[in-house]
Design a protein around this motif. Structure first.
Motif, PDB file in Angstrom:
ATOM      1  N   PRO A 161      -7.148 -30.020  22.049  1.00  0.00           N
ATOM      2  CA  PRO A 161      -6.862 -31.258  21.299  1.00  0.00           C
ATOM      3  C   PRO A 161      -7.998 -31.701  20.394  1.00  0.00           C
ATOM      4  O   PRO A 161      -7.752 -32.297  19.345  1.00  0.00           O
ATOM      5  N   ASP A 162      -9.252 -31.417  20.770  1.00  0.00           N
ATOM      6  CA  ASP A 162     -10.362 -31.874  19.922  1.00  0.00           C
ATOM      7  C   ASP A 162     -10.588 -30.971  18.706  1.00  0.00           C
ATOM      8  O   ASP A 162     -11.485 -31.219  17.905  1.00  0.00           O
ATOM      9  N   GLN A 163      -9.747 -29.922  18.548  1.00  0.00           N
ATOM     10  CA  GLN A 163      -9.826 -29.076  17.361  1.00  0.00           C
ATOM     11  C   GLN A 163      -8.708 -29.373  16.354  1.00  0.00           C
ATOM     12  O   GLN A 163      -8.687 -28.804  15.272  1.00  0.00           O
ATOM     13  N   ILE A 164      -7.782 -30.260  16.738  1.00  0.00           N
ATOM     14  CA  ILE A 164      -6.619 -30.544  15.906  1.00  0.00           C
ATOM     15  C   ILE A 164      -6.591 -32.025  15.553  1.00  0.00           C
ATOM     16  O   ILE A 164      -6.743 -32.876  16.429  1.00  0.00           O
ATOM     17  N   ALA A 165      -6.385 -32.339  14.283  1.00  0.00           N
ATOM     18  CA  ALA A 165      -6.357 -33.734  13.851  1.00  0.00           C
ATOM     19  C   ALA A 165      -5.066 -34.044  13.111  1.00  0.00           C
ATOM     20  O   ALA A 165      -4.432 -33.179  12.518  1.00  0.00           O
ATOM     21  N   GLU A 166      -4.699 -35.313  13.164  1.00  0.00           N
ATOM     22  CA  GLU A 166      -3.567 -35.841  12.393  1.00  0.00           C
ATOM     23  C   GLU A 166      -4.122 -36.648  11.226  1.00  0.00           C
ATOM     24  O   GLU A 166      -4.976 -37.516  11.417  1.00  0.00           O
ATOM     25  N   TYR A 167      -3.648 -36.326  10.006  1.00  0.00           N
ATOM     26  CA  TYR A 167      -4.065 -37.091   8.828  1.00  0.00           C
ATOM     27  C   TYR A 167      -2.799 -37.698   8.239  1.00  0.00           C
ATOM     28  O   TYR A 167      -2.027 -37.041   7.548  1.00  0.00           O
ATOM     29  N   SER A 168      -2.581 -38.967   8.555  1.00  0.00           N
ATOM     30  CA  SER A 168      -1.339 -39.633   8.161  1.00  0.00           C
ATOM     31  C   SER A 168      -1.643 -41.084   7.826  1.00  0.00           C
ATOM     32  O   SER A 168      -2.804 -41.498   7.781  1.00  0.00           O
ATOM     33  N   GLY A 169      -0.571 -41.849   7.630  1.00  0.00           N
ATOM     34  CA  GLY A 169      -0.766 -43.264   7.370  1.00  0.00           C
ATOM     35  C   GLY A 169      -1.391 -43.993   8.547  1.00  0.00           C
ATOM     36  O   GLY A 169      -2.008 -45.031   8.383  1.00  0.00           O
ATOM     37  N   GLU A 170      -1.233 -43.431   9.750  1.00  0.00           N
ATOM     38  CA  GLU A 170      -1.723 -44.083  10.962  1.00  0.00           C
ATOM     39  C   GLU A 170      -3.106 -43.591  11.383  1.00  0.00           C
ATOM     40  O   GLU A 170      -3.931 -44.357  11.860  1.00  0.00           O
ATOM     41  N   ASN A 171      -3.344 -42.285  11.229  1.00  0.00           N
ATOM     42  CA  ASN A 171      -4.626 -41.694  11.636  1.00  0.00           C
ATOM     43  C   ASN A 171      -5.131 -40.794  10.524  1.00  0.00           C
ATOM     44  O   ASN A 171      -4.369 -40.016   9.954  1.00  0.00           O
ATOM     45  N   LYS A 172      -6.425 -40.894  10.257  1.00  0.00           N
ATOM     46  CA  LYS A 172      -7.000 -40.092   9.174  1.00  0.00           C
ATOM     47  C   LYS A 172      -8.251 -39.370   9.659  1.00  0.00           C
ATOM     48  O   LYS A 172      -9.360 -39.647   9.228  1.00  0.00           O
ATOM     49  N   GLU A 173      -8.024 -38.432  10.567  1.00  0.00           N
ATOM     50  CA  GLU A 173      -9.115 -37.599  11.053  1.00  0.00           C
ATOM     51  C   GLU A 173      -9.054 -36.234  10.390  1.00  0.00           C
ATOM     52  O   GLU A 173      -7.994 -35.781   9.945  1.00  0.00           O
ATOM     53  N   ILE A 174     -10.196 -35.549  10.325  1.00  0.00           N
ATOM     54  CA  ILE A 174     -10.261 -34.194   9.786  1.00  0.00           C
ATOM     55  C   ILE A 174     -10.989 -33.310  10.799  1.00  0.00           C
ATOM     56  O   ILE A 174     -12.125 -33.593  11.172  1.00  0.00           O
ATOM     57  N   LYS A 175     -10.292 -32.265  11.240  1.00  0.00           N
ATOM     58  CA  LYS A 175     -10.852 -31.321  12.212  1.00  0.00           C
ATOM     59  C   LYS A 175     -10.539 -29.902  11.738  1.00  0.00           C
ATOM     60  O   LYS A 175      -9.903 -29.718  10.696  1.00  0.00           O
ATOM     61  N   PRO A 176     -10.989 -28.868  12.490  1.00  0.00           N
ATOM     62  CA  PRO A 176     -10.756 -27.489  12.029  1.00  0.00           C
ATOM     63  C   PRO A 176      -9.306 -27.171  11.694  1.00  0.00           C
ATOM     64  O   PRO A 176      -9.029 -26.395  10.784  1.00  0.00           O
ATOM     65  N   VAL A 177      -8.358 -27.775  12.429  1.00  0.00           N
ATOM     66  CA  VAL A 177      -6.949 -27.696  12.055  1.00  0.00           C
ATOM     67  C   VAL A 177      -6.472 -29.129  11.845  1.00  0.00           C
ATOM     68  O   VAL A 177      -6.535 -29.949  12.763  1.00  0.00           O
ATOM     69  N   THR A 178      -6.032 -29.422  10.638  1.00  0.00           N
ATOM     70  CA  THR A 178      -5.603 -30.779  10.291  1.00  0.00           C
ATOM     71  C   THR A 178      -4.168 -30.729   9.779  1.00  0.00           C
ATOM     72  O   THR A 178      -3.823 -29.884   8.950  1.00  0.00           O
ATOM     73  N   VAL A 179      -3.338 -31.642  10.301  1.00  0.00           N
ATOM     74  CA  VAL A 179      -1.932 -31.692   9.919  1.00  0.00           C
ATOM     75  C   VAL A 179      -1.690 -33.013   9.191  1.00  0.00           C
ATOM     76  O   VAL A 179      -1.920 -34.086   9.755  1.00  0.00           O
TER      77      VAL A 179
END
Length: 579
Positions: free
Chosen positions: A277-295
């Motif tokens: 989980p700490d390698q995957i991020a959600e970049y959306s209207g609600e969450n804007k994190e950037i990780k090695p795999v970003t959706v």
């Protein structure tokens, strides 16, 4: 001349397929790689040959000779010689222009700038490109003697940053570019598929999924690593994306259509890969994190505070050394994102879609910027092998209430579509279908929110629209999958990238005018493999614009071999629940 053959090839580049001929289905499958369906009435289906369809075929290794052999094998009469010559000439344009690695040159500030060579295969092509008003603005027509001695024959210099734009412009001029510049490797990431999912199920990658990933990646050399993979809804395009990630092992940006699809991608990645989980991020209207795999979602990328202002979230494309970008449902790629895609030509990229059809005619943008079609499987082929469900398509035609006939007659075109779509007589048919098929899990799909809300109240079931909060949306989808909900009303937000594997019946009460890709996506909601046959009902108001729009919507599915049975509603549904 063979009167048993199903195909008539005409000098205007149209192809007529006699659907009653013995080899009709075999011929239809053979046409899919290089021809486009235009009309599909009861007896003769009309296909057309276009430059883009031939170039897509050529990029996937389907040659002009292959196309000619198909036409000659299935044609009832002699194929016009002019057609065979045209196919050869148009197909040969793919590869006559190539992009090749170029030199690094110091600019006025002493900084190194990377250039490419745009190479033509002959003097006439070279001269024609140089004379194109739009193209020559991007070309460096004069080279220093030192650069010129190393330059390929018949080539221009081009700034690396103009790589995507030049491909767009040249495609518009009728010259597809074969991009032979090796793509840059991104940030390394140890990602691999599991043999057993987190849910305890063995993970089996189907042969066509492996082949589609291999077709995109190739040998990782020049001309590989970018393109579009076309697979039916329910065929496991997400698995293909993860297979490509496994093969490249690099930091990945995934862009999809909505927040529910973002969550599904993240769930699939956690279930089927070794990513934590700490390698995957959600970049959306609600969450804007950037990780090695970003959706991320297309919506957040195309948001801007003012109508004419910049797109602040485009920076996401440059905030990490992405080695792969996955454009989920690439046929939905918004126009503003094309600008960014034009800049990101050095990154490996894949478009995933069930159909390359775009109602705005921008298929060429997908071809030139994301990449040409690399892999395609006919829907019926996967149905035959039980990888997707078999489906029956029924169009139910219903009368408009007498008290709305005058209102319809005097309405403008847009209002006519709305009146026909929201025909109140459709609601009774929805109830009858649900009653006739008590064992099915049912989606009621529509365009107009007031119509859907009325249906929701009558059926006393949940509804999902664009206004439904994301947490509630995910909860409803989850309960539908678990069997707690049997009937679900959904707006067009559920057209794309939503995995509801047990849905076996869909009732389409209204749609977006004549959208072929929407029709394909909506049928796709019920094509996940299952024991039951799936059924797709479309409710159409008789003698209105809905009939014409409905016919256009069905074109793509007709090309894939789906037939629509038409039933006229006369107060009682004449359909057996045991069908």
């Amino acid at each position: 001349m063979n009167y048993e053959n199903p195909l008539i090839v005409q000098g205007d580049r149209s192809l007529l397929l006699d659907v009653h001929a013995p080899l009709a289905e075999e011929c239809r499958n053979a046409l899919i790689p290089f021809a486009e369906l235009e009309k599909s009435p009861e007896h003769l289906h009309t296909y057309k040959l276009s430059p883009l369809s031939l170039w897509n075929a050529a990029s996937a290794g389907f040659s002009a000779d292959d196309a000619a052999q198909v036409l000659q094998k299935y044609s009832r009469y002699d194929v016009p010689q002019s057609i065979l010559v045209w196919i050869k000439e148009v197909s040969s344009r793919f590869g006559k222009l190539q992009l090749l690695p170029g030199p690094s040159i110091k600019n006025e500030n002493g900084e190194e700038e990377q250039y490419l060579y745009l190479k033509a295969d002959s003097t006439p092509v070279f001269k024609e490109i140089g004379a194109n008003h739009s193209v020559k603005k991007l070309l460096c027509t004069a080279m220093s003697s030192e650069i010129a001695k190393d330059a390929p024959a018949f080539s221009y210099l081009l700034k690396l940053t103009d790589r995507g734009t030049i491909k767009q412009l040249l495609l518009q001029a009728g010259w597809p570019v074969k991009d032979q510049v090796t793509l840059a490797d991104g940030e390394a990431l140890d990602v691999s598929l599991k043999q057993v999912t987190s849910g305890g199920q063995p993970l089996v990658i189907r042969e066509y999924q492996k082949n589609s990933a291999k077709a995109l990646i190739g040998d990782k050399g020049p001309g590989t690593g970018f393109g579009t993979i076309v697979l039916p809804c329910g065929a496991g395009k997400t698995i293909v994306g993860m297979q490509i990630m496994d093969m490249l092992k690099t930091s990945t940006l995934i862009i999809t259509t909505n927040i529910s699809a973002v969550h599904q991608w993240i769930d699939e990645l956690l279930d089927k890969t070794n990513l934590s989980p700490d390698q995957i991020a959600e970049y959306s209207g609600e969450n804007k994190e950037i990780k090695p795999v970003t959706v991320a979602t297309y919506q957040v990328l195309t948001w801007r505070p003012t109508k004419d202002g910049p797109y602040p979230h485009f920076s996401l494309f440059h905030q990490r050394a992405w080695g792969l970008i996955i454009y989920d449902e690439v046929h939905m790629l918004p126009a503003p994102v094309f600008r960014v895609v034009a800049e990101l030509q050095a990154v490996r990229r894949v478009g995933l879609t069930a159909t390359l059809v775009r109602e705005d005619g921008c298929e060429g943008y997908v071809f030139s910027l994301v990449g040409p079609k690399r892999y395609d499987v006919p829907w019926k082929e996967l149905e035959r092998d039980h990888w997707i469900a078999s489906a029956e398509c029924v169009e139910v035609r219903v009368e408009l209430p007498a008290n709305q006939e005058i209102q319809y007659a005097v309405a403008n075109a847009r209002e006519k579509h709305k009146i026909a779509s929201m025909n109140p007589n459709k609601i009774q048919i929805v109830e009858e279908i649900i009653e006739k098929f008590p064992e099915d899990k049912i989606l009621v799909i529509g365009q107009y929110l007031e119509q859907l809300d009325e249906i929701r109240k009558i059926l006393n079931c949940p509804i999902i629209t664009g206004k439904t909060p994301n947490s509630e949306r995910d909860k409803i989808y989850s309960e539908f999958r678990e069997g707690k909900i049997r009937v679900l009303v959904v707006s067009k937000v559920a057209n794309f990238a939503i995995d509801l594997p047990d849905a076996s019946l869909a009732i389409q009460v209204s749609g977006t005018f004549g959208s072929r890709q929407e029709e394909a996506q909506r049928l796709g909601r019920i094509l996940r493999p299952k024991e039951r046959k799936s059924r797709f009902f479309t409710l159409i108001t008789r003698n209105t614009v809905e009939e014409e729009f409905g016919s256009n919507r069905q074109k793509f599915l007709a090309e894939q071999g789906y037939e629509y049975r038409i039933e006229r509603y006369d107060g009682q549904l004449q359909i057996d629940g045991e069908l």
